[in-house]
Design a protein around this motif. Structure first.
Motif, short mmCIF file in Angstrom:
data_model
loop_
_atom_site.label_atom_id
_atom_site.label_comp_id
_atom_site.label_asym_id
_atom_site.label_seq_id
_atom_site.Cartn_x
_atom_site.Cartn_y
_atom_site.Cartn_z
N ARG A 145 0.85 -1.19 0.00
CA ARG A 145 0.00 0.00 0.00
C ARG A 145 0.88 1.23 0.00
O ARG A 145 1.70 1.43 0.90
CB ARG A 145 -0.91 0.00 1.22
CG ARG A 145 -1.90 1.15 1.21
CD ARG A 145 -2.86 1.06 2.34
NE ARG A 145 -2.22 1.55 3.55
CZ ARG A 145 -2.87 1.70 4.70
NH1 ARG A 145 -4.12 1.36 4.80
NH2 ARG A 145 -2.23 2.16 5.74
N PHE A 146 0.71 2.09 -1.02
CA PHE A 146 1.41 3.36 -1.03
C PHE A 146 0.96 4.15 0.20
O PHE A 146 -0.22 4.11 0.56
CB PHE A 146 1.06 4.16 -2.28
CG PHE A 146 1.78 3.73 -3.53
CD1 PHE A 146 2.27 2.45 -3.68
CD2 PHE A 146 1.96 4.61 -4.56
CE1 PHE A 146 2.93 2.06 -4.82
CE2 PHE A 146 2.62 4.24 -5.72
CZ PHE A 146 3.10 2.96 -5.85
N PRO A 147 1.84 4.88 0.86
CA PRO A 147 1.49 5.54 2.13
C PRO A 147 0.27 6.44 2.06
O PRO A 147 -0.60 6.35 2.91
CB PRO A 147 2.75 6.34 2.45
CG PRO A 147 3.84 5.60 1.80
CD PRO A 147 3.26 5.03 0.56
N ILE A 148 0.15 7.31 1.09
CA ILE A 148 -0.99 8.22 1.04
C ILE A 148 -2.01 7.76 0.01
O ILE A 148 -3.21 7.70 0.29
CB ILE A 148 -0.52 9.66 0.72
CG1 ILE A 148 0.35 10.16 1.87
CG2 ILE A 148 -1.70 10.58 0.50
CD1 ILE A 148 1.02 11.47 1.61
N ILE A 149 -1.54 7.40 -1.18
CA ILE A 149 -2.44 7.02 -2.27
C ILE A 149 -3.23 5.77 -1.92
O ILE A 149 -4.44 5.70 -2.13
CB ILE A 149 -1.64 6.82 -3.57
CG1 ILE A 149 -1.01 8.14 -4.00
CG2 ILE A 149 -2.50 6.26 -4.67
CD1 ILE A 149 0.01 8.01 -5.10
N GLY A 150 -2.56 4.76 -1.37
CA GLY A 150 -3.24 3.52 -1.01
C GLY A 150 -4.29 3.72 0.06
O GLY A 150 -5.35 3.10 0.04
N LYS A 151 -4.01 4.61 1.00
CA LYS A 151 -4.98 4.87 2.06
C LYS A 151 -6.20 5.61 1.50
O LYS A 151 -7.33 5.31 1.88
CB LYS A 151 -4.31 5.70 3.16
CG LYS A 151 -5.09 5.75 4.42
CD LYS A 151 -4.28 6.38 5.54
CE LYS A 151 -5.06 6.30 6.82
NZ LYS A 151 -4.31 6.85 7.95
N LEU A 152 -5.97 6.54 0.58
CA LEU A 152 -7.10 7.26 -0.03
C LEU A 152 -7.96 6.34 -0.89
O LEU A 152 -9.17 6.53 -0.98
CB LEU A 152 -6.58 8.41 -0.88
CG LEU A 152 -5.96 9.59 -0.13
CD1 LEU A 152 -5.38 10.60 -1.11
CD2 LEU A 152 -6.98 10.25 0.77
N LEU A 153 -7.33 5.33 -1.50
CA LEU A 153 -8.08 4.39 -2.33
C LEU A 153 -8.77 3.31 -1.50
O LEU A 153 -9.51 2.50 -2.03
CB LEU A 153 -7.15 3.73 -3.35
CG LEU A 153 -6.60 4.64 -4.44
CD1 LEU A 153 -5.58 3.90 -5.28
CD2 LEU A 153 -7.72 5.18 -5.30
#
Length: 141
Positions: free
Chosen positions: A121-129
């Protein structure tokens, strides 16, 4: 072991790894690999595994962010002082020395996880998705 069980056990879905490779290539060759990544999304997303779908989504959104940053810097340099200026050189250096290495690190980590069919999980992008950390494909050995 019959042929069907062999294929299920030893067949990997490398679509996520290809998406991460295109994400890293887009950092250096802006635009071409971004379009190829969109084509990969439309051609393979529905048939990919859950882990590969997560990698495809994150690679696409990461490429969108980096392409937007690069185009914004290029357009602002063109509209303010032109490309033959110190300001444009400074913007290019910021992109190539700060933004590319940060996103390249994420791409390499994501690529290594995608090769092993593990979620990243990408730190910011994955959490937003809304991508969860613990989703992984179980591979029997």
């Amino acid at each position: 072991m019959d042929d069907q069980k062999y294929k299920e056990k030893f067949t990997h879905d490398y679509t996520g790894a290809v998406a991460m490779a295109f994400f890293m290539a887009n950092l250096l060759f802006i635009g071409i690999f971004y379009l190829i990544l969109w084509a990969l999304y439309f051609l393979t997303y529905k048939n990919a595994s859950q882990v590969s779908q997560n990698h495809i989504k994150q690679a696409l959104w990461g490429s969108t962010v980096t392409t937007t940053i690069a185009l914004t810097l290029a357009v602002s340099a063109f509209l303010t002082t032109g490309f033959a200026s110190v300001q444009a050189l400074l913007m290019a250096e910021i992109y190539l020395m700060v933004i590319v290495p940060l996103f390249m690190l994420l791409g390499v980590l994501g690529f290594s996880k995608a090769i092993n069919e593990r979620n990243f999980r990408f730190p910011i992008i994955g959490k937003l998705l809304g991508i969860e950390k613990g989703i992984e494909k179980s591979i029997e050995k």
